[in-house]
Design a protein around this motif. Structure first.
Motif, PDB file in Angstrom:
ATOM      1  N   HIS A 488       0.851  -1.196   0.000  1.00  0.00           N
ATOM      2  CA  HIS A 488       0.000   0.000   0.000  1.00  0.00           C
ATOM      3  C   HIS A 488       0.886   1.245   0.000  1.00  0.00           C
ATOM      4  O   HIS A 488       0.584   2.245  -0.687  1.00  0.00           O
ATOM      5  CB  HIS A 488      -0.918  -0.022   1.228  1.00  0.00           C
ATOM      6  CG  HIS A 488      -1.895   1.101   1.278  1.00  0.00           C
ATOM      7  ND1 HIS A 488      -2.541   1.478   2.442  1.00  0.00           N
ATOM      8  CD2 HIS A 488      -2.327   1.975   0.329  1.00  0.00           C
ATOM      9  CE1 HIS A 488      -3.333   2.495   2.196  1.00  0.00           C
ATOM     10  NE2 HIS A 488      -3.234   2.820   0.926  1.00  0.00           N
ATOM     11  N   LYS A 505     -10.783   8.966  -6.532  1.00  0.00           N
ATOM     12  CA  LYS A 505     -11.272   7.585  -6.529  1.00  0.00           C
ATOM     13  C   LYS A 505     -10.088   6.622  -6.524  1.00  0.00           C
ATOM     14  O   LYS A 505      -8.978   6.960  -6.958  1.00  0.00           O
ATOM     15  CB  LYS A 505     -12.170   7.344  -7.736  1.00  0.00           C
ATOM     16  CG  LYS A 505     -11.491   7.463  -9.084  1.00  0.00           C
ATOM     17  CD  LYS A 505     -12.444   7.139 -10.234  1.00  0.00           C
ATOM     18  CE  LYS A 505     -12.813   5.662 -10.249  1.00  0.00           C
ATOM     19  NZ  LYS A 505     -13.595   5.284 -11.462  1.00  0.00           N
ATOM     20  N   PRO A 506     -10.280   5.406  -6.041  1.00  0.00           N
ATOM     21  CA  PRO A 506      -9.184   4.425  -5.991  1.00  0.00           C
ATOM     22  C   PRO A 506      -8.616   4.121  -7.379  1.00  0.00           C
ATOM     23  O   PRO A 506      -9.289   4.283  -8.405  1.00  0.00           O
ATOM     24  CB  PRO A 506      -9.857   3.189  -5.377  1.00  0.00           C
ATOM     25  CG  PRO A 506     -11.009   3.727  -4.607  1.00  0.00           C
ATOM     26  CD  PRO A 506     -11.502   4.904  -5.410  1.00  0.00           C
ATOM     27  N   LEU A 530      -6.290  -2.614  -5.498  1.00  0.00           N
ATOM     28  CA  LEU A 530      -7.169  -1.477  -5.734  1.00  0.00           C
ATOM     29  C   LEU A 530      -7.080  -0.622  -4.486  1.00  0.00           C
ATOM     30  O   LEU A 530      -7.371  -1.091  -3.378  1.00  0.00           O
ATOM     31  CB  LEU A 530      -8.613  -1.929  -5.958  1.00  0.00           C
ATOM     32  CG  LEU A 530      -9.640  -0.801  -6.186  1.00  0.00           C
ATOM     33  CD1 LEU A 530      -9.412  -0.120  -7.532  1.00  0.00           C
ATOM     34  CD2 LEU A 530     -11.075  -1.347  -6.100  1.00  0.00           C
ATOM     35  N   GLY A 531      -6.648   0.645  -4.630  1.00  0.00           N
ATOM     36  CA  GLY A 531      -6.460   1.426  -3.414  1.00  0.00           C
ATOM     37  C   GLY A 531      -6.372   2.912  -3.643  1.00  0.00           C
ATOM     38  O   GLY A 531      -6.229   3.403  -4.768  1.00  0.00           O
ATOM     39  N   ASP A 532      -6.433   3.628  -2.531  1.00  0.00           N
ATOM     40  CA  ASP A 532      -6.206   5.066  -2.501  1.00  0.00           C
ATOM     41  C   ASP A 532      -5.272   5.338  -1.323  1.00  0.00           C
ATOM     42  O   ASP A 532      -4.557   4.442  -0.867  1.00  0.00           O
ATOM     43  CB  ASP A 532      -7.528   5.837  -2.411  1.00  0.00           C
ATOM     44  CG  ASP A 532      -8.403   5.378  -1.238  1.00  0.00           C
ATOM     45  OD1 ASP A 532      -7.857   4.743  -0.286  1.00  0.00           O
ATOM     46  OD2 ASP A 532      -9.612   5.644  -1.245  1.00  0.00           O
ATOM     47  N   TYR A 533      -5.296   6.558  -0.793  1.00  0.00           N
ATOM     48  CA  TYR A 533      -4.408   6.858   0.327  1.00  0.00           C
ATOM     49  C   TYR A 533      -4.850   6.167   1.622  1.00  0.00           C
ATOM     50  O   TYR A 533      -4.019   5.854   2.471  1.00  0.00           O
ATOM     51  CB  TYR A 533      -4.359   8.366   0.573  1.00  0.00           C
ATOM     52  CG  TYR A 533      -3.691   9.151  -0.522  1.00  0.00           C
ATOM     53  CD1 TYR A 533      -2.312   9.089  -0.712  1.00  0.00           C
ATOM     54  CD2 TYR A 533      -4.427   9.972  -1.367  1.00  0.00           C
ATOM     55  CE1 TYR A 533      -1.698   9.816  -1.716  1.00  0.00           C
ATOM     56  CE2 TYR A 533      -3.819  10.708  -2.371  1.00  0.00           C
ATOM     57  CZ  TYR A 533      -2.453  10.628  -2.541  1.00  0.00           C
ATOM     58  OH  TYR A 533      -1.846  11.361  -3.527  1.00  0.00           O
ATOM     59  N   SER A 535      -6.820   3.230   2.073  1.00  0.00           N
ATOM     60  CA  SER A 535      -6.915   1.774   2.161  1.00  0.00           C
ATOM     61  C   SER A 535      -6.592   1.143   0.814  1.00  0.00           C
ATOM     62  O   SER A 535      -6.552   1.831  -0.217  1.00  0.00           O
ATOM     63  CB  SER A 535      -8.337   1.367   2.581  1.00  0.00           C
ATOM     64  OG  SER A 535      -9.282   1.760   1.586  1.00  0.00           O
ATOM     65  N   CYS A 536      -6.348  -0.146   0.843  1.00  0.00           N
ATOM     66  CA  CYS A 536      -6.186  -0.873  -0.417  1.00  0.00           C
ATOM     67  C   CYS A 536      -6.694  -2.300  -0.241  1.00  0.00           C
ATOM     68  O   CYS A 536      -6.701  -2.836   0.868  1.00  0.00           O
ATOM     69  CB  CYS A 536      -4.734  -0.854  -0.900  1.00  0.00           C
ATOM     70  SG  CYS A 536      -3.605  -1.909   0.012  1.00  0.00           S
ATOM     71  N   THR A 537      -7.133  -2.870  -1.350  1.00  0.00           N
ATOM     72  CA  THR A 537      -7.686  -4.220  -1.365  1.00  0.00           C
ATOM     73  C   THR A 537      -6.892  -5.058  -2.349  1.00  0.00           C
ATOM     74  O   THR A 537      -6.602  -4.615  -3.468  1.00  0.00           O
ATOM     75  CB  THR A 537      -9.170  -4.200  -1.790  1.00  0.00           C
ATOM     76  OG1 THR A 537      -9.902  -3.353  -0.902  1.00  0.00           O
ATOM     77  CG2 THR A 537      -9.760  -5.599  -1.772  1.00  0.00           C
ATOM     78  N   THR A 713     -13.697  -3.096 -12.110  1.00  0.00           N
ATOM     79  CA  THR A 713     -13.748  -2.058 -11.076  1.00  0.00           C
ATOM     80  C   THR A 713     -14.059  -0.671 -11.637  1.00  0.00           C
ATOM     81  O   THR A 713     -14.144   0.292 -10.881  1.00  0.00           O
ATOM     82  CB  THR A 713     -12.399  -1.980 -10.336  1.00  0.00           C
ATOM     83  OG1 THR A 713     -11.355  -1.671 -11.276  1.00  0.00           O
ATOM     84  CG2 THR A 713     -12.078  -3.295  -9.641  1.00  0.00           C
ATOM     85  N   THR A 715     -12.109   1.260 -13.327  1.00  0.00           N
ATOM     86  CA  THR A 715     -10.952   2.081 -12.944  1.00  0.00           C
ATOM     87  C   THR A 715      -9.980   2.150 -14.106  1.00  0.00           C
ATOM     88  O   THR A 715      -9.505   1.124 -14.588  1.00  0.00           O
ATOM     89  CB  THR A 715     -10.237   1.464 -11.727  1.00  0.00           C
ATOM     90  OG1 THR A 715     -11.180   1.273 -10.673  1.00  0.00           O
ATOM     91  CG2 THR A 715      -9.122   2.363 -11.242  1.00  0.00           C
TER      92      THR A 715
END
Length: 772
Positions: A488, A505-506, A530-533, A535-537, A713, A715
């Motif tokens: 992350h 958006k992520p 898949l993430g942003d500042y 959290s991430c998955t 997603t 994205t």
């Protein structure tokens, strides 16, 4: 007459900014004052409205070379003071602190002076001005005044003092200003004592290098070991004495023409070589050859140009490039102290070129490489640190965060008033000396930036010494301790340097590296996220394969090959099908029964999805550093080098990979690729072609999976980061393929994509959480 109050923030102190404003104000006939304070520079200017407007417009266009403008705010000045003229006035400190500029390569004006026999600084190795020279390497504390640097030991002579006090002179308030009469001096020693002063020590050093000797040279941020790069014997002796048996040596040449004799240089690489940051630039070898031991098994040469007057004078006397590698025993940090260098480098150096200006803060040479249409930093140190990064929209109030960084290639990062300041490259914390540097530098940066953290950020790996020290600091300072996910942090660092806003958006990300700890203590390294500042998955990953022997498998690639092969095949059957393969015979002589027990019982053999170990496994199968590597990434780099010669025009292996589903995540498995590689080896197919097709197969799998995840997603922005993406073939091919489908691709440029950039990501993750 109207007046304006102009607040300027950024790197604007100690770089000649106030004299520039003084000259500009005089040009437009303005009256007023300019001064330094804790926020940067403040300007009061009074004059005709049109002249004021023109003056303000010119400020960003007339910045001195080392200045960096973060903001320029203008308000009306009322009432207007009665200024008789325009003056530079004394600093007005108010408890805040502004950035220190990075050390910079010698400017053209200073180079002209040291080349001019009529100039009083002719051949003087410490010539500098506000446009160049030492900064971070000599500072002890703030404010950045001469008395707080290692130049305090050298009172200026009347001529230098006059320059220092004259706002029309480019040496106005140049804290390191000096000349042969009042500044530091250089001398030459052998392993016994100082040599006689009846010769020029720099010319004598050049002669010794020509004769094949190894000379330890005290530079700007540390000692280097130098020898003739065209002398096979000298390079061999340096490798043996330094115990650096394979890792490429850095090179320095006197000018661009000299570099072009040995390497191919494009326009961007030429610009990087001549930049004020003066990094090592990794270039493709081409043309005349140097000593065979410079960069064994690597098509790249790491060149830099002289960045101090001492280097310029030395190289002017030499016709060939020199090796200029860090002055240390392998895996230890550079020496910075004369006595320590004499002790530590005894048995390596034959002579020492020394000087008496103390190096306060160690600075390694920065390293860049041109990849995917950008010049990318692989090691961020001299010339770049401690330059601040203004964080993206949404982070304006982020404050009081200290991120501790990783275990390897460590740097740390602090966040203050919406800006991130990443330290220079510190090194691998496995070394006790590096740990000492790490702690000292954290304390120094806290003092330089008047910084007291409330949040301390660590990697979630409990074995990292950076994490352990972060815990200690958090306990002592009663700070909030924030744990971050390794991959992350790689993702977040890339978002931050590209200016992606906090609440965007992520994004999708492929994060490929050696390894890092995952969410539940697993070892990751080939991840699709898949993430942003905040959290991430984890959406997918490379097939997790046992790492037999743990850290030992990072040093012995064959262990990874065996683990991959026994995962995908029945090993006894494989031996029967491919009995003549070198890798099969090599593995037959290893203690496989022991490894099998370790894997079966999960004894020091954790599952690991590392892309780095994946590359090691295939390299070993092709006979590349099968038994052992001498430095991190050696096998993967050699595999990339081999593949590059046959990359264009080659294709992936058919059915090389399969995207299965495990625990709701897509998993890339490689049975088909291994079978194709083994069959090609059996039929004596050129290993360069095999290496190229291995790369193409991974590229095809990654692009296919990323496009699938992008559709699922919704994205369209994709991050590529992690140390494995220092592989140019991988980064460029995946990036180009994704962009061809309309995707936005982000990858690190100004901060390393390896663990050297991890602290920035840790810092912005903690900042995002603190702003919830």
């Amino acid at each position: 007459m109207p007046g304006r109050a102009i607040r300027v923030r950024g790197v604007v102190q100690g770089v000649g900014f106030r004299p520039t404003i003084w000259r500009l104000a005089r040009q437009y006939g303005l009256r007023g004052e300019v001064w330094n304070d804790g926020q940067g520079v403040m300007i009061h200017a009074i004059g005709d409205a049109d002249d004021l407007d023109a003056f303000i417009r010119q400020i960003p266009l007339q910045l001195p070379p080392l200045a960096k403008l973060d903001s320029l705010d203008v308000t009306a000045l009322a009432p207007t003071p009665d200024y008789p003229d325009f003056r530079i006035v004394g600093s007005q400190l108010n408890g805040m602190h502004t950035p220190i500029a990075a050390d910079a390569a010698t400017c053209p004006d200073c180079l002209a002076e040291i080349a001019d026999p009529k100039n009083r600084r002719y051949r003087y190795p410490f010539t500098n001005c506000t446009h160049c020279g030492p900064r971070l390497s000599i500072v002890k504390q703030i404010p950045y005044d001469r008395g707080n640097t290692s130049m305090a030991a050298f009172p200026m002579c009347p001529a230098c003092q006059s320059e220092y006090e004259d706002p029309s002179d480019r040496r106005f308030h140049a804290q390191a200003n000096c000349c042969p009469l009042c500044g530091p001096a250089v001398w030459l020693e052998d392993n016994q004592d100082r040599l006689a002063d009846n010769f020029d020590p720099i010319d004598r050093t050049a002669e010794l290098i020509r004769q094949g000797y190894i000379v330890a040279i005290k530079g700007l941020g540390g000692f280097h070991l130098a020898c003739n790069a065209a002398d096979d014997g000298a390079v061999y002796r340096l490798r043996q004495r330094k115990r650096r048996y394979a890792k490429p040596f850095a090179l320095m040449a006197k000018d661009l023409g000299s570099i072009r004799r040995y390497a191919l240089v494009n326009a961007q690489e030429e610009q990087a070589l001549q930049d004020k940051t003066a990094p090592i630039v990794l270039l493709r070898a081409g043309g005349e050859t140097l000593a065979t031991g410079i960069a064994p098994g690597d098509e790249k040469l790491g060149f830099m140009l002289p960045y101090t007057p001492l280097h310029s004078v030395l190289l002017a006397a030499l016709d060939t490039p020199i090796v200029l590698t860090s002055g240390n025993i392998s895996d230890e940090p550079q020496c910075i102290d004369n006595a320590d260098a004499k002790l530590q480098l005894a048995g390596i150096a034959d002579y020492w070129l020394l000087h008496n200006r103390d190096i306060v803060n160690r600075l390694d040479d920065s390293v860049v490489r041109f990849m995917d249409d950008e010049m990318r930093l692989l090691r961020r140190a001299r010339g770049y640190s401690p330059e601040a990064l203004t964080l993206p929209t949404g982070f304006e109030t982020a404050d009081e965060i200290l991120a501790m960084g990783a275990e390897l290639k460590n740097s740390f990062c602090l966040v203050k008033h919406g800006q991130a300041v990443a330290s220079q490259h510190i090194g691998d914390l496995e070394s006790a000396t590096v740990q000492h540097d790490y702690r000292q530098l954290i304390a120094l940066y806290q003092q330089l930036y008047d910084f007291r953290p409330r949040h301390i950020v660590i990697d979630r790996h409990p074995g990292y010494l950076s994490s352990q020290y972060g815990q200690t600091l958090a306990d002592a300072g009663r700070c909030e301790l924030v744990e971050t996910h390794h991959h992350h942090a790689h993702l977040a660092a890339c978002l931050a340097e590209h200016g992606v806003a906090l609440h965007s958006k992520p994004v999708l990300a492929a994060i490929f590296d050696g390894l890092g700890m995952g969410e539940a203590g697993e070892l990751w390294g080939g991840e699709f996220l898949l993430g942003d500042y905040k959290s991430c998955t984890r959406l997918g990953h490379m097939q997790a394969i046992a790492l037999p022997g743990g850290n030992q498998a990072m040093r012995e690639p064959w262990r990874n090959t065996y683990a991959q092969l026994r995962h995908y095949f029945d090993w006894p059957a494989l031996q029967q099908d491919f009995p003549d393969l070198h890798i099969v015979q090599f593995l037959a002589d290893k203690p496989l029964a022991t490894l099998e027990t370790m894997i079966a019982k999960n004894l020091n053999s954790p599952p690991c999805s590392s892309a780095g170990r994946w590359f090691d496994a295939f390299a070993a199968a092709l006979g590349i550093h099968t038994a052992r590597i001498d430095y991190e990434g050696q096998a993967a780099i050699a595999l990339e080098t081999l593949a590059a010669s046959r990359f264009n025009g080659n294709t992936p292996y058919p059915d090389a990979w399969e995207a299965g589903v495990e625990n709701g995540m897509t998993v890339l498995s490689w049975r088909g690729l291994w079978l194709a590689v083994l069959n090609d080896l059996k039929h004596d197919i050129d290993t360069a072609e095999i290496a190229a097709r291995i790369h193409h197969s991974l590229i095809e799998a990654c692009v296919s999976l990323l496009l699938k995840l992008s559709a699922e997603t919704d994205t369209d922005c994709i991050v590529l980061s992690g140390g494995v993406f220092q592989n140019r073939l991988l980064l460029e091919a995946i990036g180009h393929a994704l962009r061809a489908t309309g995707k936005t691709v982000l990858s690190p440029i100004s901060y390393p994509m390896n663990d050297g950039g991890l602290a920035l990501g840790q810092a912005v993750i903690a900042a995002a959480k603190s702003l919830e």
